[in-house]
Design a protein around this motif. Sequence first.
Motif, PDB file in Angstrom:
ATOM      1  N   VAL A   1       0.862  -1.186   0.000  1.00 30.21           N
ATOM      2  CA  VAL A   1       0.000   0.000   0.000  1.00 30.21           C
ATOM      3  C   VAL A   1       0.902   1.241   0.000  1.00 30.21           C
ATOM      4  O   VAL A   1       1.817   1.354   0.809  1.00 30.21           O
ATOM      5  CB  VAL A   1      -0.992   0.004   1.186  1.00 30.21           C
ATOM      6  CG1 VAL A   1      -0.275  -0.097   2.517  1.00 30.21           C
ATOM      7  CG2 VAL A   1      -1.882   1.227   1.145  1.00 30.21           C
ATOM      8  N   ARG A   2       0.654   2.141  -0.956  1.00 30.96           N
ATOM      9  CA  ARG A   2       1.460   3.354  -1.081  1.00 30.96           C
ATOM     10  C   ARG A   2       1.139   4.321   0.055  1.00 30.96           C
ATOM     11  O   ARG A   2      -0.025   4.460   0.458  1.00 30.96           O
ATOM     12  CB  ARG A   2       1.188   4.022  -2.421  1.00 30.96           C
ATOM     13  CG  ARG A   2       1.462   3.143  -3.640  1.00 30.96           C
ATOM     14  CD  ARG A   2       2.933   2.888  -3.828  1.00 30.96           C
ATOM     15  NE  ARG A   2       3.201   2.120  -5.044  1.00 30.96           N
ATOM     16  CZ  ARG A   2       4.395   1.658  -5.388  1.00 30.96           C
ATOM     17  NH1 ARG A   2       5.440   1.885  -4.605  1.00 30.96           N
ATOM     18  NH2 ARG A   2       4.559   0.980  -6.503  1.00 30.96           N
ATOM     19  N   PRO A   3       2.149   5.028   0.577  1.00 31.61           N
ATOM     20  CA  PRO A   3       1.933   5.934   1.717  1.00 31.61           C
ATOM     21  C   PRO A   3       0.907   7.020   1.449  1.00 31.61           C
ATOM     22  O   PRO A   3       0.199   7.445   2.361  1.00 31.61           O
ATOM     23  CB  PRO A   3       3.322   6.536   1.951  1.00 31.61           C
ATOM     24  CG  PRO A   3       4.278   5.549   1.389  1.00 31.61           C
ATOM     25  CD  PRO A   3       3.572   4.926   0.211  1.00 31.61           C
ATOM     26  N   GLU A   4       0.824   7.499   0.188  1.00 35.95           N
ATOM     27  CA  GLU A   4      -0.107   8.585  -0.125  1.00 35.95           C
ATOM     28  C   GLU A   4      -1.548   8.111  -0.256  1.00 35.95           C
ATOM     29  O   GLU A   4      -2.465   8.923  -0.386  1.00 35.95           O
ATOM     30  CB  GLU A   4       0.330   9.303  -1.417  1.00 35.95           C
ATOM     31  CG  GLU A   4       0.146   8.499  -2.695  1.00 35.95           C
ATOM     32  CD  GLU A   4       1.311   7.578  -3.020  1.00 35.95           C
ATOM     33  OE1 GLU A   4       1.348   7.065  -4.152  1.00 35.95           O
ATOM     34  OE2 GLU A   4       2.179   7.371  -2.137  1.00 35.95           O
ATOM     35  N   ARG A   5      -1.758   6.776  -0.199  1.00 37.15           N
ATOM     36  CA  ARG A   5      -3.114   6.234  -0.311  1.00 37.15           C
ATOM     37  C   ARG A   5      -3.704   5.877   1.053  1.00 37.15           C
ATOM     38  O   ARG A   5      -4.679   5.141   1.147  1.00 37.15           O
ATOM     39  CB  ARG A   5      -3.105   4.985  -1.211  1.00 37.15           C
ATOM     40  CG  ARG A   5      -2.512   5.194  -2.598  1.00 37.15           C
ATOM     41  CD  ARG A   5      -3.367   6.051  -3.502  1.00 37.15           C
ATOM     42  NE  ARG A   5      -4.660   5.450  -3.764  1.00 37.15           N
ATOM     43  CZ  ARG A   5      -4.873   4.531  -4.725  1.00 37.15           C
ATOM     44  NH1 ARG A   5      -3.881   4.098  -5.480  1.00 37.15           N
ATOM     45  NH2 ARG A   5      -6.090   4.048  -4.923  1.00 37.15           N
ATOM     46  N   ILE A   6      -3.096   6.407   2.107  1.00 41.67           N
ATOM     47  CA  ILE A   6      -3.538   6.139   3.478  1.00 41.67           C
ATOM     48  C   ILE A   6      -3.958   7.453   4.119  1.00 41.67           C
ATOM     49  O   ILE A   6      -3.289   8.473   3.962  1.00 41.67           O
ATOM     50  CB  ILE A   6      -2.401   5.508   4.309  1.00 41.67           C
ATOM     51  CG1 ILE A   6      -1.858   4.249   3.619  1.00 41.67           C
ATOM     52  CG2 ILE A   6      -2.876   5.178   5.720  1.00 41.67           C
ATOM     53  CD1 ILE A   6      -0.581   3.717   4.269  1.00 41.67           C
ATOM     54  N   SER A   7      -5.059   7.439   4.837  1.00 40.79           N
ATOM     55  CA  SER A   7      -5.480   8.622   5.594  1.00 40.79           C
ATOM     56  C   SER A   7      -5.566   8.273   7.080  1.00 40.79           C
ATOM     57  O   SER A   7      -5.714   7.105   7.451  1.00 40.79           O
ATOM     58  CB  SER A   7      -6.820   9.156   5.084  1.00 40.79           C
ATOM     59  OG  SER A   7      -7.822   8.167   5.185  1.00 40.79           O
ATOM     60  N   VAL A   8      -5.462   9.308   7.911  1.00 40.00           N
ATOM     61  CA  VAL A   8      -5.510   9.129   9.366  1.00 40.00           C
ATOM     62  C   VAL A   8      -6.922   9.427   9.847  1.00 40.00           C
ATOM     63  O   VAL A   8      -7.551  10.398   9.410  1.00 40.00           O
ATOM     64  CB  VAL A   8      -4.495  10.063  10.054  1.00 40.00           C
ATOM     65  CG1 VAL A   8      -4.595   9.950  11.570  1.00 40.00           C
ATOM     66  CG2 VAL A   8      -3.082   9.744   9.583  1.00 40.00           C
ATOM     67  N   CYS A   9      -7.429   8.579  10.738  1.00 40.88           N
ATOM     68  CA  CYS A   9      -8.791   8.748  11.246  1.00 40.88           C
ATOM     69  C   CYS A   9      -8.835   8.281  12.702  1.00 40.88           C
ATOM     70  O   CYS A   9      -7.805   7.927  13.292  1.00 40.88           O
ATOM     71  CB  CYS A   9      -9.773   7.951  10.389  1.00 40.88           C
ATOM     72  SG  CYS A   9      -9.422   6.172  10.342  1.00 40.88           S
ATOM     73  N   ALA A  10     -10.030   8.273  13.280  1.00 43.54           N
ATOM     74  CA  ALA A  10     -10.202   7.732  14.626  1.00 43.54           C
ATOM     75  C   ALA A  10      -9.872   6.244  14.615  1.00 43.54           C
ATOM     76  O   ALA A  10     -10.125   5.547  13.625  1.00 43.54           O
ATOM     77  CB  ALA A  10     -11.636   7.956  15.098  1.00 43.54           C
ATOM     78  N   GLU A  11      -9.314   5.755  15.713  1.00 41.97           N
ATOM     79  CA  GLU A  11      -8.843   4.365  15.749  1.00 41.97           C
ATOM     80  C   GLU A  11      -9.938   3.375  15.366  1.00 41.97           C
ATOM     81  O   GLU A  11      -9.715   2.461  14.573  1.00 41.97           O
ATOM     82  CB  GLU A  11      -8.298   4.031  17.139  1.00 41.97           C
ATOM     83  CG  GLU A  11      -7.763   2.606  17.232  1.00 41.97           C
ATOM     84  CD  GLU A  11      -7.354   2.216  18.641  1.00 41.97           C
ATOM     85  OE1 GLU A  11      -6.834   1.092  18.807  1.00 41.97           O
ATOM     86  OE2 GLU A  11      -7.546   3.024  19.569  1.00 41.97           O
ATOM     87  N   ALA A  12     -11.134   3.577  15.894  1.00 47.13           N
ATOM     88  CA  ALA A  12     -12.219   2.620  15.647  1.00 47.13           C
ATOM     89  C   ALA A  12     -12.658   2.595  14.194  1.00 47.13           C
ATOM     90  O   ALA A  12     -13.198   1.587  13.716  1.00 47.13           O
ATOM     91  CB  ALA A  12     -13.411   2.954  16.544  1.00 47.13           C
ATOM     92  N   ALA A  13     -12.422   3.697  13.462  1.00 40.94           N
ATOM     93  CA  ALA A  13     -12.899   3.781  12.081  1.00 40.94           C
ATOM     94  C   ALA A  13     -11.872   3.289  11.072  1.00 40.94           C
ATOM     95  O   ALA A  13     -12.172   3.205   9.874  1.00 40.94           O
ATOM     96  CB  ALA A  13     -13.265   5.233  11.751  1.00 40.94           C
TER      97      ALA A  13
END
Length: 357
Positions: free
Chosen positions: A283-295
């Motif tokens: 998985v490419r780093p730019e294809r990841i987003s940060v969200c709440a842990e549960a989500a």
Amino acid sequence: MASPEIAVSVDQVVKRYGNVTALNGVSLDIRENEFFTLLGPSGCGKTTLLRAIAGFEDVTEGHIRLKGQDLVDQPPFKRPVNTVFQQYALFPHMSVTENVLFGLLRKSWSRQDAERRAQDVLELVQLSDFADRKPGQLSGGQQQRVALARALAPRPEVLLLDEPLSALDLKLRQAVRMELKAIQRETGIAFIFVTHDQEEALTMSDRIAVMSAGHVQQVGTPKEIYETPVNRFVADFIGETNLLDVQVLSVTGGLAQVLMPGNRNFKCPAAAVVNAGPGHLSVRPERISVCAEAAGDLSATVIDHTYLGTDIQLHVKLVDGEAMSVRLQNAETTLMPETGVVVGLSLEAGAARLLAD
């Protein structure tokens, strides 16, 4: 729609030096009017293959054909190809025009035709105003264009380029890339370009062959190579990626069900020939987003972050201890998580890919 004509066909080519196999059953079709790049680390066989096409290396097995004609027994000077090398090998005592004329006159062009052709190619590479200068009076980028003009002057059917930009500094290299691609389009002939620079390959090529240890690992467009690597080598070599250890539960119709770190189920596209059991997810780093842990699809602890100008690289650690990298655009980092905070990582749809080994 008619299929594109094949300029160069490489058929099961093997090259051995004693007990060392530099090329191991390489097969490729390179189309007419295509900017085709051989990409790979040092020692992977890319320059050996280029030299075999040029005729500077004999092949141990297999065939190389140019527009259907077998070249294996043809000496270099009889092949309708020209090569631009890393070292431009310009004659320092000759002017730019004389350097371009030299090869044409050796090929028995008339002086009048040779001079007209030299003017045409110098105009093509935007060096008409420098025609009377010596190579020592030119910048590195201008010398590279003289070498290119000299190689194009005899109207080769294929142009071979062996890392011709490696001697240039970064900014000049970036500028010359675009010039080189524009010249290829204007001439309408096949360029076969050798490089170890992934950015060069991605920005210039119509298609790329990724090579490793004498084998072709994958052939495809820059987007195909980057977005859908077939195996771990291609995914790891092209750009930056995260390789996660996962447990493959099932693979059906090109989709895999995997168990992610933290025992979360996840469905993703799979490369061919992937079986149930231990596997690797890219998985490419730019294809990841940060969200709440549960989500999130994964849970991770923020370790550090690095400012990179246009974006910020977030270094995180998963629950099983694996390190990951996340790239966030600066516009999206107003709520940058602090070091030590546990966050969720959400993977874009189709961003993760199960790889063949």
